[in-house]
Write a protein that holds these residues in place. Structure first.
Motif, PDB file in Angstrom:
ATOM      1  N   GLU A 189       0.817  -1.210   0.000  1.00 45.68           N
ATOM      2  CA  GLU A 189       0.000   0.000   0.000  1.00 45.68           C
ATOM      3  C   GLU A 189       0.856   1.267   0.000  1.00 45.68           C
ATOM      4  O   GLU A 189       0.455   2.297  -0.554  1.00 45.68           O
ATOM      5  N   LEU A 190       2.007   1.198   0.628  1.00 44.01           N
ATOM      6  CA  LEU A 190       2.865   2.378   0.758  1.00 44.01           C
ATOM      7  C   LEU A 190       4.310   1.893   0.902  1.00 44.01           C
ATOM      8  O   LEU A 190       4.745   1.523   1.985  1.00 44.01           O
ATOM      9  N   ALA A 191       5.031   1.936  -0.205  1.00 47.91           N
ATOM     10  CA  ALA A 191       6.341   1.280  -0.259  1.00 47.91           C
ATOM     11  C   ALA A 191       7.336   1.864   0.740  1.00 47.91           C
ATOM     12  O   ALA A 191       8.298   1.200   1.127  1.00 47.91           O
ATOM     13  N   VAL A 192       7.119   3.096   1.179  1.00 47.76           N
ATOM     14  CA  VAL A 192       8.087   3.721   2.063  1.00 47.76           C
ATOM     15  C   VAL A 192       8.187   2.996   3.409  1.00 47.76           C
ATOM     16  O   VAL A 192       9.182   3.133   4.122  1.00 47.76           O
ATOM     17  N   VAL A 193       7.192   2.200   3.738  1.00 51.01           N
ATOM     18  CA  VAL A 193       7.250   1.494   5.021  1.00 51.01           C
ATOM     19  C   VAL A 193       8.152   0.259   4.956  1.00 51.01           C
ATOM     20  O   VAL A 193       8.421  -0.363   5.977  1.00 51.01           O
ATOM     21  N   ARG A 194       8.642  -0.090   3.778  1.00 55.25           N
ATOM     22  CA  ARG A 194       9.543  -1.242   3.697  1.00 55.25           C
ATOM     23  C   ARG A 194      10.939  -0.869   4.161  1.00 55.25           C
ATOM     24  O   ARG A 194      11.517   0.124   3.735  1.00 55.25           O
ATOM     25  N   ARG A 195      11.457  -1.665   5.040  1.00 53.31           N
ATOM     26  CA  ARG A 195      12.806  -1.443   5.546  1.00 53.31           C
ATOM     27  C   ARG A 195      13.811  -1.418   4.397  1.00 53.31           C
ATOM     28  O   ARG A 195      13.796  -2.272   3.531  1.00 53.31           O
ATOM     29  N   GLY A 196      14.668  -0.436   4.424  1.00 55.33           N
ATOM     30  CA  GLY A 196      15.725  -0.374   3.433  1.00 55.33           C
ATOM     31  C   GLY A 196      15.306   0.206   2.104  1.00 55.33           C
ATOM     32  O   GLY A 196      16.090   0.210   1.171  1.00 55.33           O
ATOM     33  N   ASN A 197      14.086   0.704   2.016  1.00 54.65           N
ATOM     34  CA  ASN A 197      13.659   1.284   0.743  1.00 54.65           C
ATOM     35  C   ASN A 197      14.471   2.539   0.437  1.00 54.65           C
ATOM     36  O   ASN A 197      14.509   3.474   1.214  1.00 54.65           O
ATOM     37  N   ARG A 198      15.130   2.533  -0.718  1.00 55.72           N
ATOM     38  CA  ARG A 198      16.019   3.643  -1.049  1.00 55.72           C
ATOM     39  C   ARG A 198      15.452   4.542  -2.123  1.00 55.72           C
ATOM     40  O   ARG A 198      16.097   5.497  -2.520  1.00 55.72           O
ATOM     41  N   LEU A 199      14.284   4.214  -2.639  1.00 62.60           N
ATOM     42  CA  LEU A 199      13.735   5.028  -3.719  1.00 62.60           C
ATOM     43  C   LEU A 199      13.176   6.324  -3.146  1.00 62.60           C
ATOM     44  O   LEU A 199      12.345   6.304  -2.253  1.00 62.60           O
ATOM     45  N   SER A 200      13.632   7.444  -3.701  1.00 60.33           N
ATOM     46  CA  SER A 200      13.251   8.726  -3.116  1.00 60.33           C
ATOM     47  C   SER A 200      11.943   9.264  -3.678  1.00 60.33           C
ATOM     48  O   SER A 200      11.429  10.266  -3.199  1.00 60.33           O
ATOM     49  N   ILE A 201      11.428   8.602  -4.726  1.00 63.88           N
ATOM     50  CA  ILE A 201      10.134   8.992  -5.284  1.00 63.88           C
ATOM     51  C   ILE A 201       9.313   7.727  -5.466  1.00 63.88           C
ATOM     52  O   ILE A 201       9.777   6.774  -6.083  1.00 63.88           O
ATOM     53  N   LEU A 202       8.106   7.741  -4.915  1.00 65.42           N
ATOM     54  CA  LEU A 202       7.275   6.548  -4.946  1.00 65.42           C
ATOM     55  C   LEU A 202       5.844   6.904  -5.323  1.00 65.42           C
ATOM     56  O   LEU A 202       5.338   7.954  -4.920  1.00 65.42           O
ATOM     57  N   PRO A 203       5.185   6.019  -6.068  1.00 68.90           N
ATOM     58  CA  PRO A 203       3.759   6.231  -6.327  1.00 68.90           C
ATOM     59  C   PRO A 203       2.945   5.896  -5.089  1.00 68.90           C
ATOM     60  O   PRO A 203       3.329   5.039  -4.306  1.00 68.90           O
ATOM     61  N   VAL A 204       1.840   6.582  -4.921  1.00 69.84           N
ATOM     62  CA  VAL A 204       0.908   6.310  -3.821  1.00 69.84           C
ATOM     63  C   VAL A 204      -0.440   5.964  -4.443  1.00 69.84           C
ATOM     64  O   VAL A 204      -1.041   6.818  -5.109  1.00 69.84           O
TER      65      VAL A 204
END
Length: 156
Positions: A127-142
């Motif tokens: 649902e929200l990729a930023v909650v994944r540990r180690g996510n390094r992508l600085s721009i994500l779709p929501v």
DNA sequence: GCCAACGTTGGC
DNA sequence: GCCAACGTTGGC
């Protein structure tokens, strides 16, 4: 993509480097210096009117602090040609620039930060990729449904 | 085309 | 300061 609905994004920045306070002062900013193809491609798929959640990264605590609007797309990132820039790319070429970016406008700062810990309680990585540990992508779709829930959490 | 080494992001 | 998660690079 159905009709005229705007898409939502999440864009990270370190507040010491460029935070919501800077954007409020400037009103608009060029989101330059992105040197990751996936993040660049997400910017390429943005449309004017899309909205982006401003996420403060590498700070304590990290989290969503504000909202921006895409006001211009497909801008060649000038920093790639600037030898004095930390984002200089010696392998790019003025005829076929490798990096481009978008211009964003300040919309608002939320009354309270929605912290990463809170996000982890409410969302899965799908649902929200930023909650994944180690996510390094600085721009994500929501996804739209996630954006709706984010606005609800931010309004509480 | 494989994969090991390396670099970067960013939370912890 | 550590390390997880990956993207990139380069030798072969």
């Amino acid at each position: 993509m159905a009709g005229k609905g705007v898409a939502y994004w999440l864009m990270k920045s370190e507040p010491d480097v460029y935070g919501i306070d800077h954007l409020r002062q400037e009103t608009t900013t060029l989101w330059d210096g992105i040197r990751n193809y996936q993040a660049r491609n997400f910017m390429r798929s943005m449309a004017i009117g899309d909205q982006a959640f401003f996420y403060h990264s590498n700070t304590k605590p990290p989290g969503i602090v504000g909202l921006m609007e895409v006001i211009e797309t497909g801008i060649t990132d000038p920093s790639q040609f600037d030898p004095s820039s930390k984002y200089h790319d010696p392998d790019t070429n003025p005829d076929t620039p490798r990096w481009d970016c978008v211009r964003l406008r300040y919309l608002r700062e939320f009354p309270r930060m929605l912290t990463l810990d809170q996000l982890k309680e409410s969302f899965t990585v799908d649902e929200l990729a930023v909650v994944r540990r180690g996510n390094r992508l600085s721009i994500l779709p929501v996804p739209d449904a996630t954006a709706v829930r984010l606005f609800s959490l931010l309004a509480d």
